[in-house]
Motif scaffolding. Structure first.
Motif, PDB file in Angstrom:
ATOM      1  N   PRO A 175       0.830  -1.214   0.000  1.00 39.57           N
ATOM      2  CA  PRO A 175       0.000   0.000   0.000  1.00 39.57           C
ATOM      3  C   PRO A 175       0.864   1.264   0.000  1.00 39.57           C
ATOM      4  N   LEU A 176       0.378   2.278  -0.675  1.00 35.11           N
ATOM      5  CA  LEU A 176       1.053   3.568  -0.705  1.00 35.11           C
ATOM      6  C   LEU A 176       0.246   4.544   0.139  1.00 35.11           C
ATOM      7  N   GLY A 177       0.904   5.123   1.131  1.00 36.89           N
ATOM      8  CA  GLY A 177       0.221   6.074   1.993  1.00 36.89           C
ATOM      9  C   GLY A 177      -0.182   7.330   1.252  1.00 36.89           C
ATOM     10  N   ARG A 178      -1.134   8.060   1.819  1.00 36.51           N
ATOM     11  CA  ARG A 178      -1.597   9.288   1.185  1.00 36.51           C
ATOM     12  C   ARG A 178      -0.457  10.279   0.991  1.00 36.51           C
ATOM     13  N   ALA A 179       0.501  10.272   1.913  1.00 37.46           N
ATOM     14  CA  ALA A 179       1.629  11.197   1.824  1.00 37.46           C
ATOM     15  C   ALA A 179       2.488  10.935   0.588  1.00 37.46           C
ATOM     16  N   PHE A 180       2.485   9.681   0.120  1.00 37.38           N
ATOM     17  CA  PHE A 180       3.297   9.358  -1.065  1.00 37.38           C
ATOM     18  C   PHE A 180       2.892  10.220  -2.246  1.00 37.38           C
ATOM     19  N   TRP A 181       1.593  10.408  -2.437  1.00 43.94           N
ATOM     20  CA  TRP A 181       1.087  11.140  -3.598  1.00 43.94           C
ATOM     21  C   TRP A 181       1.276  12.644  -3.454  1.00 43.94           C
ATOM     22  N   ILE A 182       1.824  13.049  -2.341  1.00 39.61           N
ATOM     23  CA  ILE A 182       2.238  14.452  -2.169  1.00 39.61           C
ATOM     24  C   ILE A 182       3.740  14.570  -2.370  1.00 39.61           C
ATOM     25  N   TYR A 183       4.494  13.735  -1.659  1.00 40.11           N
ATOM     26  CA  TYR A 183       5.952  13.817  -1.703  1.00 40.11           C
ATOM     27  C   TYR A 183       6.526  13.428  -3.068  1.00 40.11           C
ATOM     28  N   ALA A 184       6.004  12.353  -3.667  1.00 41.47           N
ATOM     29  CA  ALA A 184       6.574  11.865  -4.925  1.00 41.47           C
ATOM     30  C   ALA A 184       6.438  12.872  -6.071  1.00 41.47           C
ATOM     31  N   PRO A 185       5.247  13.422  -6.339  1.00 44.29           N
ATOM     32  CA  PRO A 185       5.149  14.408  -7.424  1.00 44.29           C
ATOM     33  C   PRO A 185       5.962  15.670  -7.147  1.00 44.29           C
ATOM     34  N   VAL A 186       5.997  16.101  -5.892  1.00 44.87           N
ATOM     35  CA  VAL A 186       6.786  17.286  -5.550  1.00 44.87           C
ATOM     36  C   VAL A 186       8.266  17.025  -5.803  1.00 44.87           C
ATOM     37  N   GLY A 187       8.744  15.862  -5.371  1.00 46.88           N
ATOM     38  CA  GLY A 187      10.143  15.518  -5.609  1.00 46.88           C
ATOM     39  C   GLY A 187      10.465  15.404  -7.086  1.00 46.88           C
ATOM     40  N   ALA A 188       9.555  14.792  -7.851  1.00 45.70           N
ATOM     41  CA  ALA A 188       9.764  14.621  -9.290  1.00 45.70           C
ATOM     42  C   ALA A 188       9.831  15.969  -9.997  1.00 45.70           C
ATOM     43  N   LEU A 189       8.888  16.852  -9.693  1.00 48.37           N
ATOM     44  CA  LEU A 189       8.868  18.171 -10.317  1.00 48.37           C
ATOM     45  C   LEU A 189      10.087  18.991  -9.907  1.00 48.37           C
ATOM     46  N   ALA A 190      10.458  18.908  -8.638  1.00 50.42           N
ATOM     47  CA  ALA A 190      11.609  19.665  -8.148  1.00 50.42           C
ATOM     48  C   ALA A 190      12.889  19.245  -8.858  1.00 50.42           C
ATOM     49  N   GLN A 191      13.031  17.949  -9.134  1.00 46.53           N
ATOM     50  CA  GLN A 191      14.232  17.483  -9.834  1.00 46.53           C
ATOM     51  C   GLN A 191      14.284  18.038 -11.255  1.00 46.53           C
ATOM     52  N   ILE A 192      13.137  18.116 -11.918  1.00 45.05           N
ATOM     53  CA  ILE A 192      13.087  18.687 -13.264  1.00 45.05           C
ATOM     54  C   ILE A 192      13.452  20.172 -13.221  1.00 45.05           C
ATOM     55  N   LEU A 193      12.878  20.908 -12.274  1.00 45.39           N
ATOM     56  CA  LEU A 193      13.154  22.345 -12.161  1.00 45.39           C
ATOM     57  C   LEU A 193      14.615  22.609 -11.801  1.00 45.39           C
ATOM     58  N   ALA A 194      15.167  21.753 -10.938  1.00 45.73           N
ATOM     59  CA  ALA A 194      16.583  21.909 -10.575  1.00 45.73           C
ATOM     60  C   ALA A 194      17.471  21.731 -11.798  1.00 45.73           C
ATOM     61  N   THR A 195      17.138  20.747 -12.629  1.00 49.84           N
ATOM     62  CA  THR A 195      17.909  20.515 -13.842  1.00 49.84           C
ATOM     63  C   THR A 195      17.810  21.703 -14.793  1.00 49.84           C
ATOM     64  N   ILE A 196      16.616  22.286 -14.909  1.00 50.70           N
ATOM     65  CA  ILE A 196      16.426  23.455 -15.770  1.00 50.70           C
ATOM     66  C   ILE A 196      17.279  24.623 -15.278  1.00 50.70           C
ATOM     67  N   CYS A 197      17.339  24.809 -13.961  1.00 55.13           N
ATOM     68  CA  CYS A 197      18.161  25.899 -13.398  1.00 55.13           C
ATOM     69  C   CYS A 197      19.635  25.692 -13.724  1.00 55.13           C
ATOM     70  N   VAL A 198      20.110  24.451 -13.607  1.00 56.00           N
ATOM     71  CA  VAL A 198      21.516  24.173 -13.906  1.00 56.00           C
ATOM     72  C   VAL A 198      21.800  24.415 -15.381  1.00 56.00           C
ATOM     73  N   VAL A 199      20.866  23.986 -16.252  1.00 55.80           N
ATOM     74  CA  VAL A 199      21.048  24.199 -17.687  1.00 55.80           C
ATOM     75  C   VAL A 199      21.097  25.701 -17.991  1.00 55.80           C
ATOM     76  N   ALA A 200      20.232  26.463 -17.337  1.00 55.41           N
ATOM     77  CA  ALA A 200      20.212  27.909 -17.546  1.00 55.41           C
ATOM     78  C   ALA A 200      21.506  28.566 -17.095  1.00 55.41           C
ATOM     79  N   LEU A 201      22.171  27.969 -16.110  1.00 51.14           N
ATOM     80  CA  LEU A 201      23.447  28.514 -15.647  1.00 51.14           C
ATOM     81  C   LEU A 201      24.509  28.487 -16.744  1.00 51.14           C
ATOM     82  N   PHE A 202      24.416  27.499 -17.630  1.00 50.75           N
ATOM     83  CA  PHE A 202      25.389  27.402 -18.713  1.00 50.75           C
ATOM     84  C   PHE A 202      25.282  28.594 -19.663  1.00 50.75           C
ATOM     85  N   GLU A 203      24.124  29.244 -19.686  1.00 59.26           N
ATOM     86  CA  GLU A 203      23.908  30.366 -20.593  1.00 59.26           C
ATOM     87  C   GLU A 203      24.379  31.694 -20.001  1.00 59.26           C
TER      88      GLU A 203
END
Length: 300
Positions: A64-92
């Motif tokens: 079973p996946l707790g209710r908190a999973f569906w909060i933490y997992a999407p937030v973590g996934a989105l944050a990793q994408i945004l962090a990568t975008i910030c690093v890519v932007a640093l190259f510019e």
């Protein structure tokens, strides 16, 4: 040696391999966003295959996946994408090194967020190790050939992107830690690999939809490099399973702090495989970073 240490060392090693594959295989013709999407997309089948096989071998079924999973997992996934975008932007930017300097505060930001969100405090010895490690990382991350001291090159864009990437990476680490803890299983690998499978699905779907709407040709370019991208996906999946497993067992700040050993692995790969010279500054950085790792392990 405690399992979380082994998982973290494994994660750092596979992450180094992933970056080496980026350099050797060179996903030519892809944009930075497309290359990031390739990492998630080609890792996802491995993650789902691994999760299916592991659950079958365990014979326990889907936990079973707790209710908190569906909060933490999407937030973590989105944050990793945004962090990568910030690093890519640093190259510019003109002052990439300055931005990366601020990005290196991610371990400190992770420690603070873990305390605020999950209530996980860092011991005085742990803080000492984190600060020593920060000094070692700064020694290793200095970019040669740029005139002036780093504080003379500070610009608001570099500061924002650097701190932003560190902040989003910190959110990602804490989010993944919270997600794995919300999986109802006593087995850390089960919690890790199931969380990873769902997170990579979220990232592939979200980033794939964004690319389809904004730059549809990128998806075709990613598919065109599948023969090489599959190896990148395999390395990414192995590293991510190790990261997630470490996060199930230990405070995210400690995992992030130990994970900086990746820089030592990177210098070793650079010297041994790419025949690039190692500077005295890098040797000093390795020594300081090694000291921080010893302090961290002894403090726990």
């Amino acid at each position: 040696m405690e399992p979380w240490i082994l998982f973290t060392l494994s994660a750092a090693a596979f992450q180094t391999l992933r970056f080496a594959l980026h350099k050797i295989l060179s996903l030519g013709g892809l944009s930075s966003t497309g290359s990031s999407f390739a990492r998630f997309a080609y890792a996802m089948p491995f993650a789902w295959a691994g999760a299916t096989l592991w659950l079958w071998l365990q014979g326990t079924g889907l936990p079973p996946l707790g209710r908190a999973f569906w909060i933490y997992a999407p937030v973590g996934a989105l944050a990793q994408i945004l962090a990568t975008i910030c690093v890519v932007a640093l190259f510019e930017t003109r002052n990439f090194a300055v931005g990366i300097t601020f990005k290196k505060t991610e371990v400190i930001q992770t420690a603070l967020l873990a305390f605020i969100v999950l209530g996980e405090a860092v011991s005085p010895g742990g803080w000492a190790a984190i600060l020593i490690g920060l000094a070692g990382v700064l020694l290793l991350s200095e970019t040669p050939g740029i005139a002036g001291r780093w504080w003379q090159r500070i610009g608001p864009r570099e500061v924002a992107l650097g701190l932003g990437s560190g902040f989003f990476f910190a959110i990602s680490a804490v989010g993944y830690r919270g997600a794995t803890l919300a999986v109802a299983s006593d087995d850390p690998v089960t919690r890790a690999i199931l969380s990873l499978a769902l997170v990579t699905l979220m990232q592939t779907a979200a980033l794939g939809l964004w690319l389809r709407l904004r730059t549809p040709g990128t998806l075709s370019a990613v598919w065109a490099v599948r023969a090489r991208g599959v190896w990148l996906g395999a390395a990414s999946m192995a590293g991510s399973v190790s990261w997630f497993s470490a996060f199930t067992l230990q405070n995210a700040a400690y995992v992030q702090a130990l994970g900086q050993v990746e820089l030592i692995f990177s210098v070793a790969v650079s010297a041994l495989f790419f025949r690039e010279s190692v500077t005295r500054r890098e040797i000093a950085g390795i020594a300081v970073l090694t000291l921080s790792i010893l302090v961290l392990i002894l403090a726990l």
